[in-house]
Structures are given as C-alpha cells and as structure tokens.
Design a protein around this motif. Structure first.
Motif, PDB file in Angstrom:
ATOM      1  N   TYR A 215       0.830  -1.203   0.000  1.00 57.12           N
ATOM      2  CA  TYR A 215       0.000   0.000   0.000  1.00 57.12           C
ATOM      3  C   TYR A 215       0.868   1.258   0.000  1.00 57.12           C
ATOM      4  N   VAL A 216       1.921   1.280   0.815  1.00 57.45           N
ATOM      5  CA  VAL A 216       2.809   2.443   0.888  1.00 57.45           C
ATOM      6  C   VAL A 216       3.457   2.714  -0.468  1.00 57.45           C
ATOM      7  N   LEU A 217       3.920   1.657  -1.131  1.00 54.15           N
ATOM      8  CA  LEU A 217       4.553   1.840  -2.435  1.00 54.15           C
ATOM      9  C   LEU A 217       3.533   2.300  -3.478  1.00 54.15           C
ATOM     10  N   ASN A 218       2.338   1.723  -3.432  1.00 55.48           N
ATOM     11  CA  ASN A 218       1.296   2.135  -4.381  1.00 55.48           C
ATOM     12  C   ASN A 218       0.853   3.573  -4.136  1.00 55.48           C
ATOM     13  N   GLU A 219       0.630   3.930  -2.878  1.00 59.38           N
ATOM     14  CA  GLU A 219       0.219   5.294  -2.550  1.00 59.38           C
ATOM     15  C   GLU A 219       1.287   6.299  -2.950  1.00 59.38           C
ATOM     16  N   SER A 220       2.534   5.920  -2.743  1.00 60.58           N
ATOM     17  CA  SER A 220       3.636   6.808  -3.093  1.00 60.58           C
ATOM     18  C   SER A 220       3.652   7.086  -4.593  1.00 60.58           C
ATOM     19  N   SER A 221       3.318   6.080  -5.385  1.00 61.91           N
ATOM     20  CA  SER A 221       3.304   6.273  -6.839  1.00 61.91           C
ATOM     21  C   SER A 221       2.062   7.019  -7.286  1.00 61.91           C
ATOM     22  N   GLU A 222       0.903   6.661  -6.731  1.00 60.90           N
ATOM     23  CA  GLU A 222      -0.351   7.251  -7.180  1.00 60.90           C
ATOM     24  C   GLU A 222      -0.536   8.685  -6.708  1.00 60.90           C
ATOM     25  N   PRO A 460       5.200  18.234 -12.804  1.00 60.02           N
ATOM     26  CA  PRO A 460       5.311  16.896 -13.407  1.00 60.02           C
ATOM     27  C   PRO A 460       3.943  16.229 -13.504  1.00 60.02           C
ATOM     28  N   SER A 461       3.900  15.093 -14.143  1.00 60.34           N
ATOM     29  CA  SER A 461       2.642  14.377 -14.352  1.00 60.34           C
ATOM     30  C   SER A 461       1.966  14.052 -13.028  1.00 60.34           C
ATOM     31  N   VAL A 462       0.641  13.971 -13.067  1.00 58.49           N
ATOM     32  CA  VAL A 462      -0.114  13.555 -11.883  1.00 58.49           C
ATOM     33  C   VAL A 462       0.189  12.096 -11.585  1.00 58.49           C
ATOM     34  N   GLY A 463       0.302  11.291 -12.639  1.00 56.29           N
ATOM     35  CA  GLY A 463       0.614   9.877 -12.470  1.00 56.29           C
ATOM     36  C   GLY A 463       2.079   9.644 -12.161  1.00 56.29           C
ATOM     37  N   ALA A 464       2.437   8.382 -12.007  1.00 57.83           N
ATOM     38  CA  ALA A 464       3.780   8.011 -11.569  1.00 57.83           C
ATOM     39  C   ALA A 464       4.844   8.350 -12.602  1.00 57.83           C
ATOM     40  N   GLY A 465       6.012   8.706 -12.095  1.00 60.09           N
ATOM     41  CA  GLY A 465       7.159   8.973 -12.944  1.00 60.09           C
ATOM     42  C   GLY A 465       7.405  10.449 -13.162  1.00 60.09           C
ATOM     43  N   ASN A 466       8.526  10.725 -13.813  1.00 60.25           N
ATOM     44  CA  ASN A 466       8.923  12.103 -14.124  1.00 60.25           C
ATOM     45  C   ASN A 466       9.533  12.089 -15.516  1.00 60.25           C
ATOM     46  N   VAL A 467       8.718  11.680 -16.481  1.00 62.07           N
ATOM     47  CA  VAL A 467       9.193  11.290 -17.806  1.00 62.07           C
ATOM     48  C   VAL A 467      10.010  12.386 -18.497  1.00 62.07           C
ATOM     49  N   HIS A 670      -2.828  21.493 -10.165  1.00 63.23           N
ATOM     50  CA  HIS A 670      -2.335  20.230 -10.706  1.00 63.23           C
ATOM     51  C   HIS A 670      -3.278  19.675 -11.768  1.00 63.23           C
ATOM     52  N   LYS A 671      -4.594  19.798 -11.517  1.00 62.99           N
ATOM     53  CA  LYS A 671      -5.577  19.267 -12.455  1.00 62.99           C
ATOM     54  C   LYS A 671      -5.658  20.085 -13.743  1.00 62.99           C
ATOM     55  N   SER A 672      -5.086  21.279 -13.745  1.00 66.71           N
ATOM     56  CA  SER A 672      -5.196  22.155 -14.919  1.00 66.71           C
ATOM     57  C   SER A 672      -4.128  21.876 -15.961  1.00 66.71           C
TER      58      SER A 672
END
Length: 749
Positions: A215-222, A460-467, A670-672
């Motif tokens: 859960y911690v890893l998933n929450e950290s990404s999401e 950066p993106s709302v989703g995971a990563g910093n592409v 962020h949503k904009s």
C-alpha cells in the motif's frame, strides 16, 4: 429507524450498481423502498434500517442504509419468491406445482434434496438439478452480501468479491481480508484493514505488514508520483500507516519483502547508493521505456539532412523568421530518431511544430499529432491546422479479450499490432506518466520518429514517474531548450510575467495591462468573496463572456480558498437550485443540471455516445482524468446523471462511477495541466511552503489565454515567487537510460 415487511415486487433494479426500487408490504401499508438491494426478490421478508425521505418527483420513500433478507415461510410467499425470476426456468406455473407438492417445506427440499423436484409434473431430473444448483448459488451470494455489508462494503463490491472467490469468499475474507486489496479493484488497504482489525487479526501480523508495504509503495506512486522509495522512507510511512514501530519488526519485514520479491511484486534496487524498494510493475515499465527510447533513437540512418532550404520556404510562406535556436530545434527533431523540444510560453514551440510537420510531410508517410488530454489535443489541432488526438484515443482502447478493468487499459495498437505512423509528435509531454509513455512507445514500429514537446518547468505528471525531466536529465536523448521569448504584444503581460515568475522575479502587477491583474485582499474570506464576484459579475461584464469560461485555479482543496468551498459558493451563485432543476445528491456533493464538472480519474469502461454530423450516434468507452463537461440530465429511475463533455461525448454515470466526478468551477492547479482557459483566477494565500511554490504559480499563469487575475496579498505572492522548492520525486528512468545506453543494464540485478 427499522422497517420490516414482505417484498411485494421489485419495480426497478440496476444490475451494475445494485440500486433498487421495491414495494414492501409493512404494517398493512405499501412502502416504496430505495437503495442498494441487489439481492432481494419478491416474496422475501426484509428487515431494513434507514429513514423516510421525500423526493420532489416520486414522493415519500424509505431510503435503506442496511438490510437483511430471509426466505418466505408461507406457501403464497414461496410461490411468488420462486416465480420472481431468481431461478432460470422456474416460472409461475412451475413454482405453483412445486409448492403444491412440497408445501411449506419447498425451500428445504430445493436446498437439501433438489432431485426430489423431479416428482413434480413438468420437472425433469436435469431441470431439478439445475434448480438446486441455482438456488444454492443464490443463497451463497446473499450470505456474502449480508456478511460484507457489516463492513460497509457496497452491494456492487460484494458481488465482485463473490464472483472472484465464489464459495470461499467468506473464508478468505475472514482469514486474510488484505487479499481483497490485491485481487479486487477499488478495494483499498484502509477498507481491508478495518475488516481485519474488527475480525481480530493482530496489528503486527505478517498479512498486515505485507499489505501495508504494498500500500505504501502504491500510494507513493499514485499520490506523489514516485516509482520507487528508499527503504528508510518505506519504514517511516509504514510506521505511520500501521501505527506501530516498524523498526521492531525488521526481521519479519525482511521476510515479507523476500516473499514479495519471490512473487515478483516488489524488487530490491540500489539507486544513487541508496537501498530502495520498487514495485516490479514500475521497474519493468521504466526499464522498457528506456530500452524503447534508445532503440527508436538509433533506428534512423546516421545521415544528417540539410534542411536550410525547406526552413526558408516555410519562413517565407508563413511570414516568420526563426532564431538560430529554433532552426536548431527543427533540425534536431528531423535528424534524430527521438528528440525533446522544451521551452516556456512564447518561445515558439507551436510554430516549430508546424515547420517540422511541413518538412516531415515531404519525407515521411503518415504523421500523428498527439497530446495527453482532450483539451491539449484540441489546442494542438487548432494551432497546427491538422487533426490531433489524445494518446488514449489514437492507440484505441480494446476490450476484445473480455476484460473490463477500470484501473488499466489494453490498447488495440500495442507491441504486436503497431501504430501505422512513420512520425509521432507529442505535445504537453510533461503531463505523460510512465504507464502512458510505455503504452505509446510499445506501439511504435522501428524507424518511427518521435518528437516530444513540452515545458520542463511545468508541474510533473499527476501519475507516476517524471518522464520529461528524466529524459532531459539523462543526457542520452537530443534536447532543444528554447529560452528566448518571441510571442508577446506590448500590452500583454501573461507571457512576460510567466517568465519573470519562473526566473524568481516578481511579476509586474500595476494593473495597467489588458490581461494581467492583481487584486489586493487581506483575508481569506475577502479573497473568496472577490473571486466569487469576479466569476459571476465583473469579468463576464468586462470581457462579455459566459462565467463558465472562467476557471478558478487554487493551490489546495481545503479551506476557505480551497476548491471544495469555492465550488460550493460559485455553484450557488452561477447555478442556484430551482424547483424545476434536477439534482443528483452524492455524499457531500450535489450535482445540478447545468453544473460544470470534471472527471477525476481514468475510467476505461465508462460508456459514452456522440452524435455525428449526419445525425447518427458513435458509441465508445473510456473517459479520462481531467475531462471537463456539464451535467445535462438526472434520471431518478436509473439513479444516474448524464454528463455532456466539451467534445460532445455524452455519458451516463451510475452512483458508483459518479464518485469520480467533481464540480469544476474551481480546480486544483495540478488538475489544470495541459489545459488552456480564457480566464484564470488564482487565490494567492498563505500556506505550507511545500505546496505554495514558484513552480505551482508558473503553471497556473501559463494556463490562461486572455486574462490572469491574482487575488490575495503581495506578501504571499512574493513568498511563492521566491519559493523554488520542488518536491523530490523518486523515479529511475534517467538512471535506466544512462545504464542501458552503456549496455550495463545487468548491473541492476
């Protein structure tokens, strides 16, 4: 209060979310009962808790919070129960014949000795067995629904659990409710944890540590965009989540991690001399992105083409003159397999794209223009004069395999069925997360040119990563960075002030320009009231525009100047309640016909329809995070609301999916991302330095086309401009790119 009675008939039942309208005979009166009652049938006895409410259209109803049902005990009730359609092949005549034979013992016979039903006229041995199996399945399903209802799990979710586990549902939930998190979409750790602690599972059990770690890893990404975490961070987050000192459980935790590694759920890594944990899905995703980018980058012949003549022709035809940096960006894009073009507003990115597009038309076959959101795709299409599409729609979501998951999507174009284009230009790439980037790259055939355009200074993106930042930071992909401002008018300050903010300088706020204004307000109450007046009266009158074209962008959700409160007060002013205006009440939000709304997460199974120019209807599925639309209807009979999106798609939302919708008169900055609005209003308030950053303000200002209005204090504005804090985002794409480029990928093992 409690209502007891017999279900006389089921008027309506939504099979998807369980919403039911039924008529119940209670105390010699017929009562309309509404709620999630998917496991009830006529003839059953029901005991429900809830309250009476008055619906403007349907009158008095008993709204159910929880309920229990039991089979009927008298012969008349049993006949009605069996003939209600709950058992395939048993209609009124067969039900009557069965009850005439076995009387009040009928249900016991069906459950315990179903083959005896073959003694009834018209019932074969095969049919008797089928009736027995169907009846037992029904009882098991009802038992699971009733059991899970005690833990506030919705009927719809309970049915998913039963479908997944079948007869073992209750046993699995009682033994290890955390398994629900791994196996059932939309059941989170906190729901499973509540069940577990109620059942009596120890707070430091291996089950709980395992679920907490994932859960911690998933929450950290999401929620934070991280694709991995240093182990020290994991320990801190787990201690907070589980409310135990995890350092006292390190031996057990290491065993849990080893098991998760064996199951290919988690991977131990060492990045930048730190021991880290990474979900295997993100490890594989970022490694594949790096490999594919390098493969595409090396896929073109190593011959640099002279583009001088073609650039001059474009300049002459379009009456522009490119700067040296712009020409170099065009040459890099055409002569490399993969290229990044980055720059702020007014630096000429759009004109460069148009020139690249023109040159590639003469050299390539098919060219695709893509963007992460519908708004960004529409803007790209308008500026380039060519059709542009969202990445999702271009790849075409495909469920031909029968799978329907709301948290992931399969695409028609993929690793085995390649995207039929020779060059792909992606705008607003700062918004693209690792999952979407991999889906795109996997679909590109060898030799495809990939040109990515974006502003590296955006959030950066709302989703995971910093592409975008990772690709630039790796130094392995050609990158043209544009810094000189080419597009601005003497009376315009939006672009000038955006760059000033990005450079850490105070914007010019003397209110002498035509498009950038600052309203000094000293309290949050005054800020909120000023914004309300701006949206509803002042700006619509000044610019002669609809208030719905004005977008409030706030740094936070909560507080007087947070989007929750701003949405409520703007809704009351811009779209107030009226007797003839339908409403859809959902938890703490009331949606009203005419309201401006936004989808807050990707839903790949949400159906929609769109009317074509010839009057026919196109039908499709999938709506995406950030899609903006308007509530156009509310249907009490189906307990749903209709939303028409800006691009003409019309979707009907049931109660469960409507939870992914929010009012959008005000949205977070962020949503904009990727959007552009005629007018942007930003509350400039005091708050946490980790939130109120220069980067955030820059992103908000660059969303505006015609006007920016900042409302707050100069002190808070200055604090945001000076605050160059950037939250650390843990992502490994840059590392993978550098290692893969040196053919040293094996060192990660």
């Amino acid at each position: 209060m409690t209502l007891k009675g017999v279900v006389e008939n089921v008027v309506f039942q939504n099979k998807e979310n369980g919403f039911t309208v039924a008529r119940v005979s209670a105390n010699n009166e017929l009562v309309t009962v509404v709620g999630r009652l998917s496991s009830i049938y006529q003839g059953q006895e029901i005991k429900a808790t809830g309250s009476f409410v008055t619906d403007a259209r349907w009158g008095e109803q008993f709204k159910v919070d929880s309920y229990q049902v039991s089979e009927p005990t008298n012969e008349e009730g049993i006949i009605r129960y069996l003939s209600s359609g709950l058992i395939k092949g048993v209609g009124p005549t067969t039900a009557k014949n069965i009850v005439e034979k076995f009387g009040a013992q009928t249900l016991d016979i069906i459950e315990l000795s179903p083959l005896k039903l073959a003694e009834v006229r018209g019932v074969t041995t095969k049919k008797a067995a089928e009736i027995g199996v169907a009846f037992m399945e029904l009882k098991k399903m009802q038992d699971v629904v009733m059991f899970l209802q005690n833990y506030n799990i919705s009927t719809n979710m309970a049915l998913k659990i039963f479908k997944r586990y079948g007869d073992n549902a209750r046993e699995i939930v009682q033994k290890n409710p955390y398994k629900l998190v791994e196996d059932i979409s939309r059941i989170g750790f906190k729901t499973a944890d509540k069940i577990a602690l109620n059942i009596g599972i120890e707070a430091d059990s291996e089950f709980r540590l395992r679920a907490g770690l994932v859960y911690v890893l998933n929450e950290s990404s999401e929620h934070d965009g991280n694709t991995y975490l240093p182990i020290e961070n994991v320990l801190v987050d787990m201690s907070k989540l589980l409310n135990i000192d995890i350092t006292e459980k390190l031996e057990m935790l290491n065993e849990v991690i080893d098991q998760l590694c064996l199951e290919s759920i988690v991977k131990r890594c060492n990045f930048n001399s730190q021991d880290c944990l990474m979900l295997v899905k993100y490890y594989n995703t970022e490694l594949k992105i790096a490999t594919k980018l390098l493969s595409l980058n090396n896929g073109l012949e190593d011959v640099e083409m002279d583009l001088a003549d073609e650039i001059k022709i474009f300049e002459k035809f379009n009456k522009v003159e490119f700067h040296h940096d712009q020409r170099r960006a065009i040459e890099m894009a055409v002569n490399n397999g993969v290229c990044i073009i980055t720059g702020g507003p007014g630096t000429g990115k759009t004109t460069i794209i148009k020139c690249i597009l023109q040159i590639l038309k003469n050299r390539c076959g098919r060219i695709a223009l893509l963007a992460p959101t519908g708004r960004a795709a529409k803007r790209m299409s308008e500026s380039c004069g060519e059709d542009a599409s969202t990445i999702h729609r271009a790849l075409m979501i495909d469920y031909s395999d029968g799978e329907t998951k709301s948290d992931s999507a399969m695409f028609f174009y993929n690793e085995t069925n390649k995207f039929p284009y020779d060059a792909v230009i992606v705008d607003e790439v700062s918004m693209v997360d690792v999952n979407l980037m991999l889906s795109l790259l996997a679909a590109l055939k060898g030799g495809t040119r990939l040109i990515m355009v974006g502003d590296k200074n955006q959030l950066p993106s709302v989703g995971a990563g910093n592409v975008l930042a990772d690709i630039i930071g790796s130094g392995e992909i050609a990158c043209a960075q544009l810094t000189h401002i080419y597009r601005q008018s003497e009376e315009s300050l939006i672009i000038t002030n955006a760059h000033a903010i990005n450079d850490g300088q105070m914007p010019l706020i003397d209110n002498h320009s035509k498009d950038f204004f600052f309203e000094q307000r000293d309290t949050n109450e005054n800020i909120a009231n000023t914004i309300l007046n701006m949206v509803s009266v002042r700006i619509p009158k000044y610019l002669d525009i609809n208030p719905l074209k004005i977008q409030v962008l706030a740094p936070m959700r909560v507080g007087i100047c947070g989007i929750d409160n701003l949405n409520n007060i703007i809704q009351q002013r811009v779209n107030p309640p009226m007797n003839d205006k339908k409403e859809y009440k959902l938890e703490n939000t009331t949606f009203r016909v005419g309201d401006k709304v936004m989808q807050t997460s990707n839903n790949y199974t949400q159906m929609w329809r769109k009317q074509r120019a010839n009057g026919s209807w196109e039908v499709g599925e999938a709506v995406f995070n950030g899609d903006i639309g308007f509530v156009t209807d509310v249907n009490p009979e189906t307990d749903s609301m209709e939303v028409t999106f800006e691009d003409g798609r019309v979707a009907e939302y049931n109660r469960e999916d409507a939870k992914q919708m929010m009012l959008s008169y005000a949205i977070t900055i962020h949503k904009s991302q990727g959007s552009e609005f005629d007018v942007v209003i930003v509350p400039v308030i005091a708050g946490a330095s980790s939130i109120l950053t220069r980067n955030l303000l820059y992103t908000a200002v660059t969303r505006a086309k015609r006007m920016v209005v900042l409302v707050g204090t100069k002190k808070c504005l200055a604090m945001m401009v000076r605050n160059n804090y950037t939250a650390k985002r843990y992502s490994a794409l840059s590392i993978f790119l550098q290692k893969q480029a040196k053919n040293m990928g094996g060192l990660f093992e």
